[in-house]
Design an enzyme around this catalytic site. Sequence first.
Site, mmCIF file in Angstrom:
data_model
loop_
_atom_site.group_PDB
_atom_site.id
_atom_site.type_symbol
_atom_site.label_atom_id
_atom_site.label_comp_id
_atom_site.label_asym_id
_atom_site.label_seq_id
_atom_site.Cartn_x
_atom_site.Cartn_y
_atom_site.Cartn_z
ATOM 1 N N VAL A 20 43.687 37.336 39.262
ATOM 2 C CA VAL A 20 43.393 37.347 40.704
ATOM 3 C C VAL A 20 44.094 38.554 41.318
ATOM 4 O O VAL A 20 45.299 38.720 41.154
ATOM 5 C CB VAL A 20 43.899 36.057 41.392
ATOM 6 C CG1 VAL A 20 43.579 36.081 42.887
ATOM 7 C CG2 VAL A 20 43.305 34.821 40.744
ATOM 8 N N LYS A 64 37.939 33.169 41.054
ATOM 9 C CA LYS A 64 39.304 33.416 41.544
ATOM 10 C C LYS A 64 39.790 32.253 42.407
ATOM 11 O O LYS A 64 40.971 31.882 42.359
ATOM 12 C CB LYS A 64 39.335 34.734 42.324
ATOM 13 C CG LYS A 64 39.062 35.955 41.426
ATOM 14 C CD LYS A 64 38.774 37.203 42.230
ATOM 15 C CE LYS A 64 38.493 38.400 41.334
ATOM 16 N NZ LYS A 64 37.953 39.561 42.056
HETATM 17 N N1 HSE Z 1 34.085 44.006 41.205
HETATM 18 C C1 HSE Z 1 35.316 43.344 41.532
HETATM 19 C C2 HSE Z 1 35.645 43.661 42.985
HETATM 20 C C3 HSE Z 1 36.394 43.778 40.592
HETATM 21 O O1 HSE Z 1 34.867 44.361 43.641
HETATM 22 O O2 HSE Z 1 36.660 43.194 43.501
HETATM 23 C C4 HSE Z 1 37.530 42.797 40.422
HETATM 24 O O3 HSE Z 1 37.140 41.535 39.953
#
Ligand code: HSE
Length: 348
Positions: free
Chosen positions: A153, A225
């Site tokens: 996270v 998350k």
């Molecule tokens: N693609 C994700 C974001 C990356 O934009 O936060 C992290 O999980």
Amino acid sequence: MATYSLALIGFGGVNRALAELIRDEPERFVALGFELKVVAITDLGFGSLVQADGIDLGAVLAMPRGASFAGLPGGSAEPRNEDVIKNSPADIVVEATFTSPIDGEPAVSHVRWAVEAGKHVVTTNKGPVALHGAELSRLAEQNSVRFEFEGSVMSGTPVLRLAHTMLAGLQVKGVQGILNGTSNYVLGQMETGLSLDEAVSEAQALGYAEADPTADIGGSDVRLKVAILANELLGANLTPGDVATKGIEDITPDDVARALAEGNRWKLIGQAVRQEDGTVTASVCTLALPASHPLAGISGATNAVSFDTDLLGHVTVSGPGAGRTETAYALISDIIAINTTLKGEVHA
Ligand code: HSE
């Protein structure tokens, strides 16, 4: 001084960034009281490499994509993950393969093999934590090793360990977060007049969005998350399927402009709340936040989590939620926590 031998599982952006830090800044680790040596690397493209005396990181980092470890001493064209995790002379397995939101594999098996072989595991992978976190933590405890996942996270921005240590004396009643940089960037760009599709293309060009941005825009990245936050911080036992999820796909430029005119900002919010009966509910949805809300001012690809606590009210931490070096730092913070435990100091 302790030396920890690492097996890097996956040699993409994050583990390469960690390898670069180990190669270029050994004094950073010496100052922390330990040295790091990489004794094994596996990767779908390169294959596997095991060298008990320590791999020459400069040499492997210079290898172009498409090259193979086959031909190097201890090298093979096959990834051989199971054999390397179980039998290489590593103390700590560093798991940074891709996230499967369906079953968490192959990362779940990587973690199981490692802890059953008596090896600590650090990972940045959301999949195994969101889907099997409690089971894997229990397995690690039964095998007297650590399973650490700060980077699952908000990459290296401290959230889980911050809550477990610095907020330990508080009752956390709930958490709300901006947990996906892409969607937050897109909503911000829509405030400047871009359409959703134009803003997503920009986020892809800047490297924030996944190659397939569906998980960013549709909220399923945040769902994993939130499940982790609910389980780790509120003691819930949720699966990602328990998290009602709605992304930003239906937000229009008109919605954004109207909210702005009223002093509000649309945000994709992941939240978990302890209800009066003790149960925990979690969701992902868009909210038009007033300027006074602790998450309203979080702009661009930045992430943030606001903890609702009994004695301090809202405590908010913000920082990067993605990026190769930023995520590699989460692995370092996990290794620091393992070192602290092994030295018999404070349990982190
Ligand atoms: N693609 C994700 C974001 C990356 O934009 O936060 C992290 O999980």
